[in-house]
Every structure is written in C-alpha cells, then in structure tokens.
Design a protein around this motif. Structure first.
Motif: not given
Length: 229
Positions: A14-15, A53-57, A73-78
């Motif tokens: 999901l986005t 939940t491995n979604d883009k934000v 985008k995904k990821g903790a750094s983002h």
C-alpha cells in the motif's frame, strides 16, 4: 510431460500519504505542547506504522501552497528523513489552503492510497476537492486542537496576534458578549466540519495538545476495521 502448479501471491503493498498542515495556526499551544509538535508526533507514528507493514509512505507539507512534496518510499531511513522534515521545516507562508493541498495530492497520487490529512482544519471552501479525494483514496482526517480554543479565557484586556496574517487586536476577554460569540463561532465551525466530513463519508478523529494520542487513534482504527469488515 509433467504437471506443474504455479502459485501467485496477491500484491498487498500500500501507499500511505500524509497531508501535513504547517500553517501559522499550528504555532499555538497552551498545555503540554504546540499544535505543530502534536502534528509531527502523529505523523511520525503513522509513518512508522506504514514501514512496519512494508508499505510506502510519503508526505505533502503545505500552508497556503504546497511547501514540500516527499514522494512515497519504503525504509526506516526514508521515514527518519520525513520526520526530520516535519519537525524542522520552516514554511515560506503561514496561511492555509486545504483545497490546494487536496488538488495537488490528486494530481501526484495516480493510484489508490491511504491518506491522512492532519490539520486544525481552520479553513473553508474545500468541500469539492475533499469529496473527490475521498472517492479516489481512502481518506481520514485527524484534527489538531488546543483546549484554549474552545472557550476564551477571562484575562482582561490582551493583545492578540493572528499567526497567519500577522494582524494584531486589543481584546477585552472579560466581555461576556465576546465570550458568547466565540463559543457560538467554535460550535458553528465544528458543526460545519462534521457535516462536510460526514457527507464525504470520511472518518475523523480530534486530538488535543493536552490529551492522549495512542488511545484516540486506536479507537479510530478499530471503528474503521469494524465498518470495513
């Protein structure tokens, strides 16, 4: 000459898009925090829920114009970058245009997205774009408020400054007619927003600068889950 079975997995990605109101009215707070700080806290929570939940934000930071667009985008750094922008970004303008922010969202978000509009919603004239957004995306409104906005405190003559326009006023807060008119104004504003959100079929929650965050959001998500199931 041998049978094979191909297994398909449904795409569940999901986005999540955060519409964050950075207008001047959020530079206000009379309790534990400013409304801007509460907005950033809620945005951070929602962003971390998305990456769990491995979604883009992504995020749209706006005032009377779109100040900054952070593509999803995904990821903790983002997410850390997004949160840093929310806490530290200094807007170029302090007025509010909810309609413009919603129109921009519908232009850049081509596919269906989970959208959270986080704002004190001190604006009008965004009904059409709100309905269009709710039809295209899963839209939820989280209103940010401060207890001092509900009733004008009796502190005698005070100088007040509009944080969005910069205009200053000398106000007699002890005036009963003024206090009554303020209460009427706030009730009309709440009624207007409730009717607009209800007609558009949008879920909403109201958070206060001196109140809890997790509890109201949990109840919001639970009610949404029951309704969708």
């Amino acid at each position: 000459g041998h049978p094979y079975v191909k297994v398909f997995h449904e795409e569940r990605e999901l986005t999540v898009m955060l519409l964050l109101d950075l207008s001047g009215s959020h530079l206000f707070g009379t309790r534990r925090k400013f409304k801007r700080e509460l907005l950033a806290e809620v945005a951070g929570m929602l962003a971390f829920l998305a990456i769990r939940t491995n979604d883009k934000v992504g995020a749209i930071l706006f005032s009377s114009k779109v100040e900054k667009y952070i593509p999803p985008k995904k990821g903790a750094s983002h997410v850390w970058r997004l949160i840093k922008e929310v806490f530290t970004y200094v807007p170029e303008d302090l007025n509010t245009d909810l309609d413009g922010a919603l129109v921009f969202l519908n232009r850049v978000a081509k596919r269906h997205a989970i959208v959270f509009l986080i704002s004190d919603c001190m604006d009008t004239g965004f009904e059409k774009s709100l309905r269009l957004t709710s039809k295209k995306h899963d839209l939820t409104v989280i209103r940010i408020s401060d207890p001092a906005e509900e009733a004008l405190p009796n502190v005698g003559f005070v100088n007040l400054r509009d944080p969005e326009t910069g205009r200053c006023f000398l106000v007699n807060s002890a005036n009963r007619k003024l206090q009554k008119n303020w209460r009427i104004y706030r009730e009309k504003q709440k009624t207007y927003l409730s009717e607009v959100f209800k007609k558009a079929g949008i879920d909403q929650a109201e958070l206060f600068t001196d109140g809890p965050v997790v509890g109201p959001l949990t109840r919001l998500f639970e009610s949404r889950k029951r309704r969708l199931c």
